[in-house]
Motif scaffolding. Structure first.
Motif, PDB file in Angstrom:
ATOM      1  N   PRO A 195     -36.511 -76.157 -91.211  1.00 13.63           N
ATOM      2  CA  PRO A 195     -36.120 -77.396 -91.897  1.00 13.63           C
ATOM      3  C   PRO A 195     -37.262 -77.865 -92.797  1.00 13.63           C
ATOM      4  O   PRO A 195     -38.113 -78.660 -92.395  1.00 13.63           O
ATOM      5  N   LYS A 196     -37.294 -77.376 -94.007  1.00 14.37           N
ATOM      6  CA  LYS A 196     -38.408 -77.647 -94.909  1.00 14.37           C
ATOM      7  C   LYS A 196     -38.391 -79.098 -95.392  1.00 14.37           C
ATOM      8  O   LYS A 196     -37.339 -79.728 -95.448  1.00 14.37           O
ATOM      9  N   PRO A 197     -39.562 -79.638 -95.751  1.00 15.05           N
ATOM     10  CA  PRO A 197     -39.625 -81.023 -96.235  1.00 15.05           C
ATOM     11  C   PRO A 197     -38.919 -81.194 -97.576  1.00 15.05           C
ATOM     12  O   PRO A 197     -38.797 -80.248 -98.354  1.00 15.05           O
ATOM     13  N   LYS A 198     -38.460 -82.398 -97.838  1.00 18.35           N
ATOM     14  CA  LYS A 198     -37.783 -82.688 -99.097  1.00 18.35           C
ATOM     15  C   LYS A 198     -38.796 -82.689-100.245  1.00 18.35           C
ATOM     16  O   LYS A 198     -39.970 -82.986-100.058  1.00 18.35           O
ATOM     17  N   ASN A 199     -38.290 -82.382-101.447  1.00 22.44           N
ATOM     18  CA  ASN A 199     -39.113 -82.373-102.663  1.00 22.44           C
ATOM     19  C   ASN A 199     -40.358 -81.491-102.530  1.00 22.44           C
ATOM     20  O   ASN A 199     -41.432 -81.821-103.031  1.00 22.44           O
ATOM     21  N   GLU A 200     -40.208 -80.381-101.834  1.00 20.38           N
ATOM     22  CA  GLU A 200     -41.343 -79.486-101.638  1.00 20.38           C
ATOM     23  C   GLU A 200     -41.601 -78.671-102.899  1.00 20.38           C
ATOM     24  O   GLU A 200     -40.748 -78.514-103.767  1.00 20.38           O
TER      25      GLU A 200
END
Length: 353
Positions: free
Chosen positions: A164-169
């Motif tokens: 679950p990658k961070p947003k706006n990465e």
């Protein structure tokens, strides 16, 4: 007419038998060649780095190289296995054993399991990727490429689980797995180049640069990980040294102990002596000391109060330590970039393999 009928019948029978033989000859169990070593030697012959060391329940050693496959040592001879014998790839990332005695070898391109004389391969299947980790129950975890997931074996099949990658990465961020460690509570900690993840069987948490309290000039580039016996999480980086997580607190351990050089770029540049900036492996010994393997400056031991720096050997052309491993007899083994293994004797280092 009878002669013609007999001739036609004979031709049909011959054709049918030939077809059956052809079909049978192509029915091979996929990815399970018999375990036949390419060669045997009485000394270890690897020239590329030792990236993984493992001692199995029978006392045998398995040594994984940087690009030459695996060597199996029974106490007398070294046997060598590569893709020619059935490995998924010749770059070895990890080696472990399951409760049934099967040996699981994580490679750069897939997972290979050795069982009763055969190698079987599992390759990442991104077309069947899962983002709900709770639908998979397994305790064998593996590197699964440089994209955004990890392999987990549930006892029957290999599952590709998406982080679950961070947003706006940053789209250039890589989530290739660089370390896996389980803490005293059974939580799985997974290091990737640009973030740390934890999974307690229910929830996946992410620790990115912001949560790890990085400064503006610091770049997260994780290369190693250890959840120790005291519940601490040690995070080894290529550039900014060691981060230490205790509960909700995160500090730069290297910086606190003045082991980041004042002129350091905090990237991948070569380190000055006496620094701890490029940590590719971390291990805990039988006494609870924490050991760090630095790419440029050798081995470091932390006893809870002081840090001691060791030079493994002046005979090495490359001082880089790829892996540190505690074996079944609590010996501390050091896998080197030169393709050799050293053992710590309490004061100095002896060549083991």
């Amino acid at each position: 007419m009878n002669k013609y009928l007999k001739l036609i019948t004979l031709i049909l029978l011959l054709t049918l038998n030939f077809s059956c033989v052809e079909k049978k000859s192509t029915e091979k169990e996929p990815n399970t060649p018999e375990l036949v070593a390419t060669s045997k030697t009485d000394t270890l012959k690897f020239t590329s780095g030792i990236r993984a060391i493992f001692q199995d329940s029978k006392g045998n050693y398995w040594l994984g190289s940087h690009h030459e496959g695996v060597s199996f040592y029974d106490g007398k001879m070294f046997e060598y296995f590569t893709t020619n014998e059935g490995l998924a790839d010749n770059q070895i990332r990890s080696i472990q054993e399951d409760k049934h005695g099967k040996i699981w070898i994580g490679t750069a391109k897939g997972v290979t399991v050795y069982d009763k004389g055969t190698f079987t391969n599992y390759f990442p299947n991104m077309n069947q990727a899962k983002d709900d980790w709770n639908k998979t129950d397994g305790d064998l975890w593996f590197y699964a490429g440089e994209e955004d997931g990890i392999n987990c074996f549930d006892g029957q099949q290999m599952n590709y689980l998406i982080f679950p990658k961070p947003k706006n990465e940053n789209p250039n961020n890589s989530y290739g797995v660089t370390g896996i460690s389980k803490d005293t509570n059974g939580k799985v900690w997974i290091a990737t180049y640009t973030a740390l993840f934890s999974y307690d069987g229910k929830v996946v948490n992410i620790f990115d640069a912001e949560k790890l309290n990085l400064k503006n000039d610091e770049l997260l580039h994780i290369r190693s990980l250890l959840a120790d016996s005291k519940g601490r999480i040690w995070i080894g980086n290529n550039g900014i040294g060691v981060l230490l997580m205790e509960g909700n607190s995160v500090i730069n351990f290297s910086e606190k102990h003045h082991l980041i050089h004042p002129t350091s770029t905090k990237r991948g540049d070569k380190s000055e002596s006496g620094t701890l900036e490029h940590v590719f492996t971390i291990e805990e010994d039988a006494e609870g000391n924490i050991w760090f393997g630095d790419r440029d400056t050798g081995a470091w031991k932390y006893d809870g109060k002081t840090l001691t720096n060791y030079s493994i050997s002046d005979k090495l052309s490359n001082p880089m330590i790829w892996t540190i491993y505690k074996d079944n007899q609590n010996n501390l083994l050091f896998g080197m970039a030169d393709g050799v293994v050293y053992k710590f004797n309490g004061k100095t280092f002896d060549k083991q393999f």
